[in-house]
Scaffold this motif. Structure first.
Motif, mmCIF file in Angstrom:
data_model
loop_
_atom_site.group_PDB
_atom_site.id
_atom_site.type_symbol
_atom_site.label_atom_id
_atom_site.label_comp_id
_atom_site.label_asym_id
_atom_site.label_seq_id
_atom_site.Cartn_x
_atom_site.Cartn_y
_atom_site.Cartn_z
ATOM 1 N N TRP A 34 0.546 -0.931 -0.197
ATOM 2 C CA TRP A 34 0.278 0.491 0.105
ATOM 3 C C TRP A 34 1.269 1.472 -0.108
ATOM 4 C CZ3 TRP A 34 -4.578 1.405 -1.134
ATOM 5 C CH2 TRP A 34 -5.525 -0.317 -1.057
ATOM 6 N N ARG A 209 -11.041 -7.805 -16.735
ATOM 7 C CA ARG A 209 -10.232 -6.857 -16.442
ATOM 8 C C ARG A 209 -9.868 -5.788 -17.574
ATOM 9 N NH1 ARG A 209 -5.699 -5.853 -13.969
ATOM 10 N NH2 ARG A 209 -4.761 -8.052 -14.185
ATOM 11 N N LEU A 259 -9.823 3.441 -12.393
ATOM 12 C CA LEU A 259 -9.141 2.454 -11.364
ATOM 13 C C LEU A 259 -9.874 1.968 -10.387
ATOM 14 C CD1 LEU A 259 -5.955 1.675 -9.523
ATOM 15 C CD2 LEU A 259 -5.879 3.774 -8.934
ATOM 16 N N ASP A 262 -11.049 -1.552 -11.679
ATOM 17 C CA ASP A 262 -9.434 -2.494 -12.251
ATOM 18 C C ASP A 262 -9.195 -2.966 -10.789
ATOM 19 O OD1 ASP A 262 -7.583 -3.726 -13.649
ATOM 20 O OD2 ASP A 262 -6.366 -2.937 -11.810
ATOM 21 N N GLN A 263 -9.983 -2.127 -9.717
ATOM 22 C CA GLN A 263 -10.033 -2.501 -8.285
ATOM 23 C C GLN A 263 -11.099 -3.707 -7.778
ATOM 24 O OE1 GLN A 263 -6.845 -2.482 -6.005
ATOM 25 N NE2 GLN A 263 -6.377 -1.676 -8.172
ATOM 26 N N ARG A 266 -10.105 -7.271 -9.566
ATOM 27 C CA ARG A 266 -8.807 -7.391 -9.026
ATOM 28 C C ARG A 266 -9.553 -8.436 -7.774
ATOM 29 N NH1 ARG A 266 -3.319 -6.530 -9.710
ATOM 30 N NH2 ARG A 266 -3.204 -5.197 -11.747
ATOM 31 N N TRP A 267 -10.810 -7.535 -7.217
ATOM 32 C CA TRP A 267 -11.219 -8.149 -5.790
ATOM 33 C C TRP A 267 -11.905 -9.069 -5.613
ATOM 34 C CZ3 TRP A 267 -17.023 -7.866 -4.197
ATOM 35 C CH2 TRP A 267 -16.896 -8.006 -2.644
#
Length: 278
Positions: A34, A209, A259, A262-263, A266-267
């Motif tokens: 992070w 994605r 963004l 995209d996250q 991924r999640w």
């Protein structure tokens, strides 16, 4: 006779943690990940702020972050920012979902059956090199200038790329798995349902994605077609009035929304495939 004796390897516990971070595909703690991500996002903003604060650029052409934030606040309060975000989100996601619904079965069959590949892959490969912007006049003639035209432009920009990427994901399924299922008496439909699809799902999610990100890049092109709202339309309108701060704000907003999308993918991937390191 002498025997080659390699140098003793250090015990894993003696290797410094700082070196393990630089191993090929090494692991990072969540806090380190992070911190690095935050630094990567903030560093360009700090450079941008320093560049504008030093007076190295004309604010007409390169406004500072403070000017962009003021324009963003004005856009939110007085110019219907949330409406623009909502309509752009609807256009992008509708075009993307339609592409997905059609590209998944077509790509699956191209990657599974050689006759389908020979029939459809050259045509798809040919069309995917045609720029989506070149289809704007045709789209206006075919479907008019309402919402369907914007959605169709985004569909054209993502569909053909998605088909080929899905087909490639399917082709990466090991043939040994398919042959093992056939040896056990599985039919073609069972091989597709029980072997190919489960094995290709992680790669398919990554393909979705990536192509969802491409869908956002076609937003401004899609909103060239007689739009009266949306982030892309706002950027084009700001260009006519030399409102570069609003252009920057619109571009950054599209980047932030992309963004977050995209996250979200991924999640979903971490939930659906917890055994994979994502």
């Amino acid at each position: 006779m002498s025997v080659y004796n390699p140098l003793p390897q250090p015990d894993a516990q003696t290797v410094p943690v700082r070196l393990s971070r630089w191993r090929i595909r090494g692991e990072l703690t969540r806090s380190t990940q992070w911190c690095l991500a935050l630094a990567g996002l903030l560093l360009p903003v700090l450079i941008w702020w320093a560049f504008s604060a030093a007076g190295l650029a004309n604010p007409m052409f390169m406004p500072g972050p403070d000017a962009v934030l003021r324009r963003l606040a004005h856009w939110l309060q007085d110019e219907g920012l949330m409406t623009d975000i909502g309509i752009s989100l609807y256009r992008v996601m509708t075009g993307f979902v339609l592409s997905t619904l059609l590209a998944l079965p077509i790509g699956l069959y191209i990657g599974t059956f050689r006759p389908v590949q020979a029939l459809l892959e050259p045509l798809t490969d040919f069309i995917r090199y045609m720029p989506a912007a070149a289809f704007v006049p045709l789209v206006m003639l075919w479907v008019g200038i309402d919402e369907s035209s914007k959605i169709l432009i985004i569909f054209i920009g993502t569909f053909f790329q998605m088909v080929l990427m899905i087909a490639e994901d399917v082709r990466r399924v090991p043939m040994a798995q398919i042959e093992a299922a056939q040896t056990m008496g599985a039919t073609r439909s069972e091989v597709i349902k029980l072997v190919i699809l489960p094995s290709a799902r992680p790669a398919l999610l990554d393909t979705l994605r990536i192509t969802c990100g491409w869908a956002w890049t076609y937003l401004v092109v899609a909103e060239l077609v007689a739009a009266s709202s949306g982030l892309g339309f706002a950027i084009l309108k700001a260009q006519r009035f030399m409102q570069t701060d609003k252009i920057f704000a619109g571009i950054l907003l599209i980047g932030v929304i992309g963004l977050l999308t995209d996250q979200a993918f991924r999640w979903i991937g971490r939930l659906a495939f917890p055994w994979l390191k994502r």
